[in-house]
Scaffold this active site. Structure first.
Site, PDB file in Angstrom:
ATOM      1  N   GLY A 204       0.748  -1.201  -0.682  1.00 25.18           N
ATOM      2  CA  GLY A 204       0.117  -0.032   0.062  1.00 25.18           C
ATOM      3  C   GLY A 204       0.440   1.215  -0.098  1.00 25.18           C
TER       4      GLY A 204
ATOM      5  N   GLY B  73       2.377   2.036   5.291  1.00 26.10           N
ATOM      6  CA  GLY B  73       3.581   1.081   5.659  1.00 26.10           C
ATOM      7  C   GLY B  73       4.341   1.211   6.586  1.00 26.10           C
TER       8      GLY B  73
ATOM      9  N   GLU C  12       5.660  -3.299   1.309  1.00 21.24           N
ATOM     10  CA  GLU C  12       5.814  -2.840   0.084  1.00 21.24           C
ATOM     11  C   GLU C  12       4.997  -1.508  -0.524  1.00 21.24           C
ATOM     12  OE1 GLU C  12       5.232  -1.428  -3.641  1.00 21.24           O
ATOM     13  OE2 GLU C  12       4.067  -3.642  -4.171  1.00 21.24           O
TER      14      GLU C  12
ATOM     15  N   CYS D  65       2.006  -0.422  -8.923  1.00 25.74           N
ATOM     16  CA  CYS D  65       3.502  -0.396  -7.229  1.00 25.74           C
ATOM     17  C   CYS D  65       4.457   0.337  -8.578  1.00 25.74           C
ATOM     18  CB  CYS D  65       3.587  -0.723  -6.721  1.00 25.74           C
ATOM     19  SG  CYS D  65       2.445  -2.384  -6.262  1.00 25.74           S
TER      20      CYS D  65
END
Lengths: 525, 525
Positions: free
Chosen positions: B240, B245, B264, B301
């Site tokens: 996310g 994170g 991540e 991402c």
């Protein structure tokens, strides 16, 4: 071998403004020369050199990197007499022990040299392209591991050679391709300098960039703090106290770029005396236990700090035997005055716990910094009530804990914190008893021993010197044995790179002849 | 398939006092049913069940554990139509994409099943006893890896199947022998429930302890916070935002027993257009770039958020071509209103940076939650001056950066933060140019691509979906591919255990027929 007391920043000897003196713990006297305390600028200089050295050092062939480790071993061997003599003065450890530790340090360097040369530590993986695959073709994907970057190493007080300047953390970082900036332990600064100079000679002899290794001294926490917070440092290896490991972890987590800290902080290393073995071998267990407890004045991370056994007549006999054995033990000089003071405080705290009784003590001696061995007893019920009893006391003290049922034994075991080791003393008739405990042990400890004593850590491939928190800050690793290299490695994936750009471990024709995982199957050389 | 909106705590459907509704991002409308928000007691119940399930679950044979993963795959296949339909409503992702993602999710389960069955993930190592060794005999030492304990999984918004409830984190944790407590993503709660029910059916069909899997919902941060702080949880997998994170990492570090967080958090995925390729293929590079940038409304991402190329006429031509291509792109519906708002804010911040110019935009559309693609340009000098340009903007926006010398290019590259990917577009004549950049790329990124685009992450053995901070919180791992299992494993060493107490992967007669590292040499089956 003349000690200068300077910092070793790359190839330079750097004097400093403030100094401190080493202390001979056996006499309490200070020793020459004065050792430099690094400034923040010194730390910065060493870390920048390490950063500059990283790419050229990791670009060495595996053979050249291995040869460097072997050269360090040779340089240490050349200087063994001087190193052992100084280490004896600084640590009060006997010559035989220090010579053995030097052998272990040299053996460790050679083991890692072999590992590096073999090359499979880089874990090469290849998933070849599948251009015809539908609905989407697969690219050519290749993975290897590389070093994480410059590593800060904090050596231990209790192993001035094998866990210090050229110890397991330094060797595994160098093996991984990472330059090392070592913070010399202030309890043995002269030993550190001599070992550091040996490493530096190896750096020069191998023609490596000077920043591959630096050694920074200091008497307080400042140098270590600057080091951990320096942006060039990418990981930390630490062996020492819980407080020290946690302070470093907190600093590392607060950085703009947080970094991993591999801190080995010790444990109480429970020893379980299973009913059959306990009854059958009460006498030999008691004497072997006291030997393990008092060896090296109890100054091992794997010292047996708690012994767990069924209550009853056998327990009472064991207590008497152990008390008698410990009463004959001489007091021994500890590594530092600070450690000796902390030992005394720890013993006081333990003896003041509800339900804890002193059952035996070693000889008292009027020499400086001497620790008197001590043995206490309590019950599982009292142990579970008071978290103070779970804390490690560094030195020759242990707590005998009696339990009155299997259920209580399991509850006690579940109540333990993470440990480096858990030991079972068992006979064939204890198999079911042991089997029921094993899953809990696996969750609690890095190493499980049967019919041995936890002191003594073999440097090999299968060793785990690690374990769940608070034994370490990262249970997924070991700080002893070849597995220690993985702490300082990270994977990199190469997608569709031309062969000319691939590192040799991933090149198409496998020039290093490595075993590689191809499409999930190991293809051996 | 009727949705109930309840929590899935082990085998129980648990309703809750407070609820929230899913939103269809394409219409902005709320959808039935109401989904339960877990209380702290619910989190506690799920974590306790996971703790109880850990020992029996990890005691399964590798074959049984693999069969469980394969059963999850079958249960998902049975429910594909319902899952894809609901996911389409909750995410606005097209059916084809979701069906492809389901295929990937099922394939991932089967890949890990194969891995588990093969057994070498446990990395068995054996150093046999050397009773005759002098001066000290060597004990028999055996090492294997076991699961770390119950794992908390936080799924991603942008892959409601492959990175969510039955995604890579869940699968690799289950493969490692760890029960999973999943925090359902509030952007696709219905999809999460359907997938969670499929996993629960597999748990029941395989006769496993119910605590192997639980699914907890909630609309805010509370549930996740309780989950990360629960003492039974031993590791966290997260995909996310950077903020999310980092918040989870801070909670995990502050626990009485700190635990690892594998977050991540994304990156800007630099794409380097090398001089020869850039000049030779300007046109095709521009159109391929815009395709990669706008695919899936830029919600990857690995979206190419920055393109780096030499200044000059070719750069100007590339800018015009890319601007023309992007102008024809329709706006696309983003996953959530929050993501769309954040995208708009990110684009505003970027456009306000000194030296940043808008060069092209996609079509504007009046539908809810639509993102208009955008292309900006700047110079390397301006980029290096302003850290704001280094931050990921989740969505179809990219920054074209021109440099004027190789030295500036290298300085720019050194200034980058950690990345999931770095891509080179190069021709044969660019080899020296590429070779000089490669060592920097290796330090900066988890995956390096040549003549590809970073969007698209293969699930295989060699993949690295990870990278230095802030791409992830732990560069030593990957969250995609079989390597992901190592995040949830830790080594345990067995010293002198009787054969009857050894796990099968370490037993003397190697009943599983595993490849094992014996005295440092791999002995294949």
């Amino acid at each position: 071998m003349t000690l200068t007391g300077t910092l070793l920043i790359g190839a330079r000897d750097v004097p400093a403004g403030t100094h401190f003196l080493a202390v001979n713990p056996a006499t309490g006297e200070q020793m020459e020369p004065a050792f430099a305390c690094a400034t923040q600028a010194d730390v910065d200089a060493a870390c920048r050199l390490a950063q500059q050295a990283f790419d050229p050092y990791r670009a060495l062939s595996f053979a050249d990197r291995a040869a460097f480790l072997e050269k360090i071993a040779l340089c240490l061997i050349e200087d063994t007499d001087a190193i052992v003599a100084r280490a004896g003065l600084e640590t009060a450890l006997p010559e035989g022990r220090l010579k053995g530790e030097m052998g272990r340090t040299v053996g460790q360097l050679r083991l890692f040299a072999t590992l590096v040369r073999q090359g499979e530590w880089s874990e090469p993986r290849i998933d070849p392209a599948m251009p015809q695959r539908t609905p989407m073709p697969r690219a050519d994907l290749r993975q290897r591991h590389i070093g994480v970057g410059p590593v800060a190493v904090f050596g231990a007080s209790n192993f001035p050679l094998a866990f210090s300047v050229a110890g397991g953390d330094t060797v595994s970082a160098l093996a991984a391709g990472c330059p090392v900036v070592c913070r010399a332990h202030p309890a043995h600064p002269g030993t550190g300098e001599l070992v550091g100079r040996a490493i530096r000679r190896a750096v020069a002899a191998c023609g490596l960039p000077e920043g591959v290794f630096s050694l920074l001294g200091g008497s307080g926490h400042e140098v270590g703090g600057w080091l951990v917070q320096h942006p060039a440092i990418m990981a930390v290896g630490f062996t020492g106290s819980y407080a020290g490991g946690m302070a470093i972890s907190a600093l590392a987590a607060k950085r703009a770029v947080p970094i991993p800290v591999f801190a080995e902080m010790g444990s109480i290393n429970p020893v379980y005396l299973c009913p059959q073995a306990f009854a059958a071998r009460t006498d030999t267990l008691a004497s072997a236990f006291v030997n393990s407890l008092t060896m090296g004045v109890g100054q091992f991370c794997t010292n047996p700090g708690i012994v767990i056994a069924p209550a009853g007549d056998v327990f009472e006999a064991f207590v008497r035997l152990a008390a008698t054995a410990i009463a004959m033990r001489d007091a021994g000089t500890m590594l530092t005055g600070g450690i000796c003071t902390a030992y005394g405080q720890g013993v006081s705290i333990l003896s003041a716990c509800d339900g804890v009784t002193l059952v035996g003590q070693g000889q008292e001696v009027a020499r400086p910094n001497c620790a008197r061995a001590a043995l206490f007893r309590t019950t599982a019920a009292d142990f579970m009530r008071d978290p103070a009893m779970r804390h490690e006391i560094f030195g020759p003290v242990s707590l005998l804990v009696s339990y009155s049922s299997e259920a209580e034994l399991h509850a006690l075991t579940e109540s333990l914190e993470g440990q480096l080791t858990i030991t079972l003393q068992m006979d064939d008739g204890d198999m079911a008893h042991a089997r029921a405990l094993l899953p809990i042990f696996e969750r609690k400890a890095g190493r499980i021993l049967v019919n041995a004593w936890p002191t003594g850590v073999e440097v090999c491939h299968a060793m785990v010197h690690g374990g769940p928190f608070p034994a370490t800050t990262d249970a997924r690793t070991t700080s002893v044995g070849t597995g220690a290299i993985s702490r300082f490695l990270r994977p990199v994936c190469y997608q569709d790179l031309p062969d000319a750009l691939l590192p040799p471990e991933l090149a198409y024709d496998n020039p290093l002849g490595l075993s590689r995982l191809v499409d999930g199957t190991m293809q051996t050389r």
